[in-house]
Design a protein around this motif. Structure first.
Motif, PDB file in Angstrom:
ATOM      1  N   PHE A 126     -47.965 -15.991  16.596  1.00 27.55           N
ATOM      2  CA  PHE A 126     -48.104 -16.441  15.211  1.00 27.55           C
ATOM      3  C   PHE A 126     -46.754 -16.350  14.513  1.00 27.55           C
ATOM      4  CE2 PHE A 126     -52.361 -15.074  16.333  1.00 27.55           C
ATOM      5  CZ  PHE A 126     -53.177 -16.042  15.760  1.00 27.55           C
ATOM      6  N   LEU A 127     -46.440 -17.395  13.763  1.00 27.55           N
ATOM      7  CA  LEU A 127     -45.243 -17.407  12.919  1.00 27.55           C
ATOM      8  C   LEU A 127     -45.686 -17.674  11.488  1.00 27.55           C
ATOM      9  CD1 LEU A 127     -42.968 -19.613  15.199  1.00 27.55           C
ATOM     10  CD2 LEU A 127     -42.621 -17.189  14.745  1.00 27.55           C
ATOM     11  N   SER A 128     -45.226 -16.836  10.543  1.00 33.94           N
ATOM     12  CA  SER A 128     -45.621 -17.031   9.151  1.00 33.94           C
ATOM     13  C   SER A 128     -44.499 -16.599   8.224  1.00 33.94           C
ATOM     14  CB  SER A 128     -46.898 -16.237   8.843  1.00 33.94           C
ATOM     15  OG  SER A 128     -46.594 -14.878   8.608  1.00 33.94           O
ATOM     16  N   ASP A 129     -44.711 -16.818   6.926  1.00 38.74           N
ATOM     17  CA  ASP A 129     -43.689 -16.461   5.940  1.00 38.74           C
ATOM     18  C   ASP A 129     -43.751 -14.994   5.532  1.00 38.74           C
ATOM     19  OD1 ASP A 129     -45.965 -16.366   4.435  1.00 38.74           O
ATOM     20  OD2 ASP A 129     -45.342 -17.822   2.932  1.00 38.74           O
ATOM     21  N   GLY A 130     -44.697 -14.236   6.119  1.00 37.92           N
ATOM     22  CA  GLY A 130     -44.756 -12.800   5.872  1.00 37.92           C
ATOM     23  C   GLY A 130     -45.603 -12.383   4.696  1.00 37.92           C
ATOM     24  N   ALA A 131     -46.248 -13.319   4.002  1.00 38.22           N
ATOM     25  CA  ALA A 131     -47.123 -12.949   2.896  1.00 38.22           C
ATOM     26  C   ALA A 131     -48.295 -12.125   3.412  1.00 38.22           C
ATOM     27  CB  ALA A 131     -47.634 -14.207   2.187  1.00 38.22           C
ATOM     28  N   ASP A 132     -48.766 -11.164   2.607  1.00 38.93           N
ATOM     29  CA  ASP A 132     -49.806 -10.244   3.058  1.00 38.93           C
ATOM     30  C   ASP A 132     -51.053 -10.969   3.533  1.00 38.93           C
ATOM     31  OD1 ASP A 132     -48.204  -8.107   2.483  1.00 38.93           O
ATOM     32  OD2 ASP A 132     -49.077  -7.721   0.507  1.00 38.93           O
ATOM     33  N   ASP A 133     -51.524 -11.951   2.747  1.00 42.94           N
ATOM     34  CA  ASP A 133     -52.770 -12.623   3.097  1.00 42.94           C
ATOM     35  C   ASP A 133     -52.639 -13.409   4.396  1.00 42.94           C
ATOM     36  OD1 ASP A 133     -51.012 -14.394   2.022  1.00 42.94           O
ATOM     37  OD2 ASP A 133     -52.348 -15.204   0.497  1.00 42.94           O
ATOM     38  N   VAL A 134     -51.476 -14.009   4.630  1.00 39.97           N
ATOM     39  CA  VAL A 134     -51.255 -14.771   5.857  1.00 39.97           C
ATOM     40  C   VAL A 134     -51.026 -13.825   7.031  1.00 39.97           C
ATOM     41  CG1 VAL A 134     -49.755 -16.440   6.984  1.00 39.97           C
ATOM     42  CG2 VAL A 134     -50.348 -16.736   4.587  1.00 39.97           C
ATOM     43  N   ARG A 135     -50.327 -12.714   6.783  1.00 41.80           N
ATOM     44  CA  ARG A 135     -49.984 -11.788   7.851  1.00 41.80           C
ATOM     45  C   ARG A 135     -51.220 -11.105   8.434  1.00 41.80           C
ATOM     46  NH1 ARG A 135     -46.063  -8.648   5.321  1.00 41.80           N
ATOM     47  NH2 ARG A 135     -47.636  -7.163   4.673  1.00 41.80           N
ATOM     48  N   GLU A 136     -52.257 -10.886   7.612  1.00 40.67           N
ATOM     49  CA  GLU A 136     -53.448 -10.195   8.087  1.00 40.67           C
ATOM     50  C   GLU A 136     -54.318 -11.073   8.973  1.00 40.67           C
ATOM     51  OE1 GLU A 136     -55.341  -8.965   4.541  1.00 40.67           O
ATOM     52  OE2 GLU A 136     -53.855  -7.418   4.054  1.00 40.67           O
ATOM     53  N   LEU A 137     -54.213 -12.385   8.832  1.00 41.55           N
ATOM     54  CA  LEU A 137     -55.075 -13.308   9.554  1.00 41.55           C
ATOM     55  C   LEU A 137     -54.978 -13.158  11.076  1.00 41.55           C
ATOM     56  CD1 LEU A 137     -57.122 -15.596   9.151  1.00 41.55           C
ATOM     57  CD2 LEU A 137     -55.228 -17.203   9.113  1.00 41.55           C
ATOM     58  N   TRP A 159     -44.666 -12.881  14.287  1.00 42.72           N
ATOM     59  CA  TRP A 159     -43.252 -12.780  13.919  1.00 42.72           C
ATOM     60  C   TRP A 159     -43.009 -13.456  12.578  1.00 42.72           C
ATOM     61  CZ3 TRP A 159     -41.915  -9.165  16.838  1.00 42.72           C
ATOM     62  CH2 TRP A 159     -42.196  -9.142  18.198  1.00 42.72           C
ATOM     63  N   LEU A 160     -42.063 -12.905  11.855  1.00 43.33           N
ATOM     64  CA  LEU A 160     -41.628 -13.512  10.597  1.00 43.33           C
ATOM     65  C   LEU A 160     -40.843 -14.784  10.910  1.00 43.33           C
ATOM     66  CD1 LEU A 160     -41.494 -13.114   7.492  1.00 43.33           C
ATOM     67  CD2 LEU A 160     -39.325 -11.921   7.857  1.00 43.33           C
ATOM     68  N   ASP A 161     -41.171 -15.821  10.209  1.00 43.45           N
ATOM     69  CA  ASP A 161     -40.545 -17.129  10.429  1.00 43.45           C
ATOM     70  C   ASP A 161     -39.080 -17.117   9.986  1.00 43.45           C
ATOM     71  OD1 ASP A 161     -39.985 -19.888  10.436  1.00 43.45           O
ATOM     72  OD2 ASP A 161     -40.760 -20.095   8.412  1.00 43.45           O
ATOM     73  N   TRP A 162     -38.186 -17.543  10.867  1.00 43.35           N
ATOM     74  CA  TRP A 162     -36.756 -17.552  10.560  1.00 43.35           C
ATOM     75  C   TRP A 162     -36.423 -18.536   9.443  1.00 43.35           C
ATOM     76  CZ3 TRP A 162     -32.612 -14.812  10.693  1.00 43.35           C
ATOM     77  CH2 TRP A 162     -31.363 -15.409  10.495  1.00 43.35           C
ATOM     78  N   PHE A 163     -37.177 -19.614   9.335  1.00 41.74           N
ATOM     79  CA  PHE A 163     -36.913 -20.622   8.306  1.00 41.74           C
ATOM     80  C   PHE A 163     -36.929 -19.996   6.918  1.00 41.74           C
ATOM     81  CE2 PHE A 163     -38.782 -23.508   5.151  1.00 41.74           C
ATOM     82  CZ  PHE A 163     -37.841 -24.523   5.143  1.00 41.74           C
ATOM     83  N   HIS A 164     -37.918 -19.159   6.637  1.00 46.50           N
ATOM     84  CA  HIS A 164     -38.028 -18.551   5.314  1.00 46.50           C
ATOM     85  C   HIS A 164     -36.940 -17.509   5.084  1.00 46.50           C
ATOM     86  CE1 HIS A 164     -42.068 -20.360   5.542  1.00 46.50           C
ATOM     87  NE2 HIS A 164     -42.002 -20.376   4.225  1.00 46.50           N
ATOM     88  N   TYR A 179     -38.700  -7.686   0.684  1.00 41.21           N
ATOM     89  CA  TYR A 179     -39.347  -8.627   1.610  1.00 41.21           C
ATOM     90  C   TYR A 179     -39.074  -8.240   3.060  1.00 41.21           C
ATOM     91  CZ  TYR A 179     -40.060 -13.264   3.831  1.00 41.21           C
ATOM     92  OH  TYR A 179     -40.446 -14.301   4.643  1.00 41.21           O
ATOM     93  N   ILE A 180     -37.825  -7.901   3.354  1.00 41.32           N
ATOM     94  CA  ILE A 180     -37.465  -7.505   4.722  1.00 41.32           C
ATOM     95  C   ILE A 180     -38.081  -6.154   5.074  1.00 41.32           C
ATOM     96  CG2 ILE A 180     -35.546  -6.884   6.241  1.00 41.32           C
ATOM     97  CD1 ILE A 180     -35.862  -9.892   5.712  1.00 41.32           C
ATOM     98  N   GLU A 181     -38.075  -5.211   4.137  1.00 41.37           N
ATOM     99  CA  GLU A 181     -38.697  -3.905   4.391  1.00 41.37           C
ATOM    100  C   GLU A 181     -40.183  -4.064   4.716  1.00 41.37           C
ATOM    101  OE1 GLU A 181     -37.769  -1.727   0.844  1.00 41.37           O
ATOM    102  OE2 GLU A 181     -36.007  -0.759   1.760  1.00 41.37           O
ATOM    103  N   ALA A 182     -40.876  -4.919   3.965  1.00 41.18           N
ATOM    104  CA  ALA A 182     -42.312  -5.113   4.180  1.00 41.18           C
ATOM    105  C   ALA A 182     -42.615  -5.775   5.520  1.00 41.18           C
ATOM    106  CB  ALA A 182     -42.891  -5.955   3.041  1.00 41.18           C
ATOM    107  N   ASN A 183     -41.665  -6.562   6.023  1.00 43.95           N
ATOM    108  CA  ASN A 183     -41.906  -7.323   7.264  1.00 43.95           C
ATOM    109  C   ASN A 183     -41.045  -6.857   8.436  1.00 43.95           C
ATOM    110  OD1 ASN A 183     -43.798  -9.742   6.541  1.00 43.95           O
ATOM    111  ND2 ASN A 183     -42.338  -9.670   4.856  1.00 43.95           N
ATOM    112  N   GLN A 184     -40.443  -5.673   8.326  1.00 47.61           N
ATOM    113  CA  GLN A 184     -39.489  -5.260   9.356  1.00 47.61           C
ATOM    114  C   GLN A 184     -40.110  -5.114  10.742  1.00 47.61           C
ATOM    115  OE1 GLN A 184     -38.014  -1.110   8.797  1.00 47.61           O
ATOM    116  NE2 GLN A 184     -39.345  -1.101   7.001  1.00 47.61           N
ATOM    117  N   ASN A 185     -41.416  -4.834  10.809  1.00 50.30           N
ATOM    118  CA  ASN A 185     -42.072  -4.718  12.117  1.00 50.30           C
ATOM    119  C   ASN A 185     -42.345  -6.073  12.757  1.00 50.30           C
ATOM    120  OD1 ASN A 185     -42.172  -1.890  11.963  1.00 50.30           O
ATOM    121  ND2 ASN A 185     -44.109  -1.934  10.845  1.00 50.30           N
ATOM    122  N   PHE A 186     -42.084  -7.143  12.005  1.00 49.56           N
ATOM    123  CA  PHE A 186     -42.365  -8.492  12.504  1.00 49.56           C
ATOM    124  C   PHE A 186     -41.087  -9.316  12.663  1.00 49.56           C
ATOM    125  CE2 PHE A 186     -45.897  -7.008   9.849  1.00 49.56           C
ATOM    126  CZ  PHE A 186     -46.899  -6.932  10.818  1.00 49.56           C
TER     127      PHE A 186
END
Length: 286
Positions: A87-98, A109-114, A207-214
């Protein structure tokens, strides 16, 4: 790729599904305040290594079973137990939980584009601050060489942040952003450019701190031909959230109306509309 008894293609266990998730906003009909003027649509595309990609979409605040919706779509593409899904996403909580519900063998993984897009915007802000400072210095006939150099260094530090993130070095990236914030006293004390840049850096750090595991080693994945960006999902959002739904059309939608139209739209894009109607109305078969 084989076929099951039901005729649905099955993925081999060594094949992967790549799912890109992204969001968009639609103008709300039931606007009671400025904050309620829009509601969110989640859209994306599921791509097997072999076979056709399929789109999906739903209204975040309306659909009660979004996980099931995406699971059924992936199942129609041949998803098996313990299939690897990325899964690739922008890291938003609602999308990340899916993705957490959908597959025990999934990677998210967090999407490099964003990531790159946010860094590019901050880089432009840093350049704007340099220009603003140089104009002020010229008008006052003063040479503020020290301040100008420090401002230019912020642009360079943002490039360092980008390099660290590209190689998956989150710790060094966060340390560099902390250094940028520590240098705020070296920036011009007045002006909107300074405030906007510092706010953007602060928000990006969170944003990076919240998604650092991804955050993977993007460079390594890119060199091995693996997906690092949801550019393919961006195109799906543009296709699904079609022209009649965007703000330029000034059309307002109820959540139920938008959600139902999105289901029709995805069936059309996936070439499944007739198949669905035949299932509902068997007489159409002939």
């Amino acid at each position: 790729m084989g076929a099951s008894e039901s005729g649905i293609c099955c993925l081999r266990r060594d094949q992967r599904l790549i799912v890109g998730l992204d969001g968009g906003f639609i103008h709300s009909k039931d606007q009671k305040s400025r904050g309620e003027g829009w509601f969110e649509v989640i859209a994306g595309k599921s791509m097997p290594e072999e076979g056709a990609a399929k789109c999906f979409a739903y209204v975040q605040s309306y659909d009660t079973k979004p996980k099931r919706r995406l699971f059924e779509l992936m199942k129609s593409q041949g998803l098996q137990a313990n299939q690897q899904v990325i899964f690739l996403s922008d890291g938003a909580d609602d999308v990340r939980e899916l993705p957490l519900y959908l597959s025990p063998e999934s990677e998210h993984w967090l999407d490099w584009f964003h990531v790159a897009m946010r860094l590019r915007v901050m880089g432009q802000m840093a350049k704007g601050l340099v220009n603003e400072q140089n104009m002020t210095s010229a008008q006052e006939s003063l040479t503020e060489a020290g301040e100008e150099l420090d401002t230019v260094d912020i642009g360079k530090q943002l490039e360092r942040v980008k390099w660290f993130l590209w190689h998956g070095n989150v710790v060094r990236a966060l340390d560099t952003m902390e250094d940028i914030e520590d240098q705020r006293d070296l920036l011009p004390q007045d002006g909107e450019s300074r405030k906007k840049l510092l706010k953007a850096v602060r928000e990006f750090r969170g944003y990076i701190e919240a998604n650092q595991n991804f955050i993977p080693n993007y460079g390594d994945r890119y060199r091995h031909g693996e997906k690092i960006s949801t550019a393919f999902a961006e195109s799906a959002v543009n296709q699904v959230v079609s022209k009649r739904m965007v703000k330029k059309q000034q059309m307002r939608w109820t959540e139920s109306g938008a959600h139902n139209l999105l289901q029709v739209r995805t069936k059309v894009l996936n070439d499944q509309l007739r198949e669905t109607l035949v299932r509902w109305y068997p007489g159409m078969q002939n």
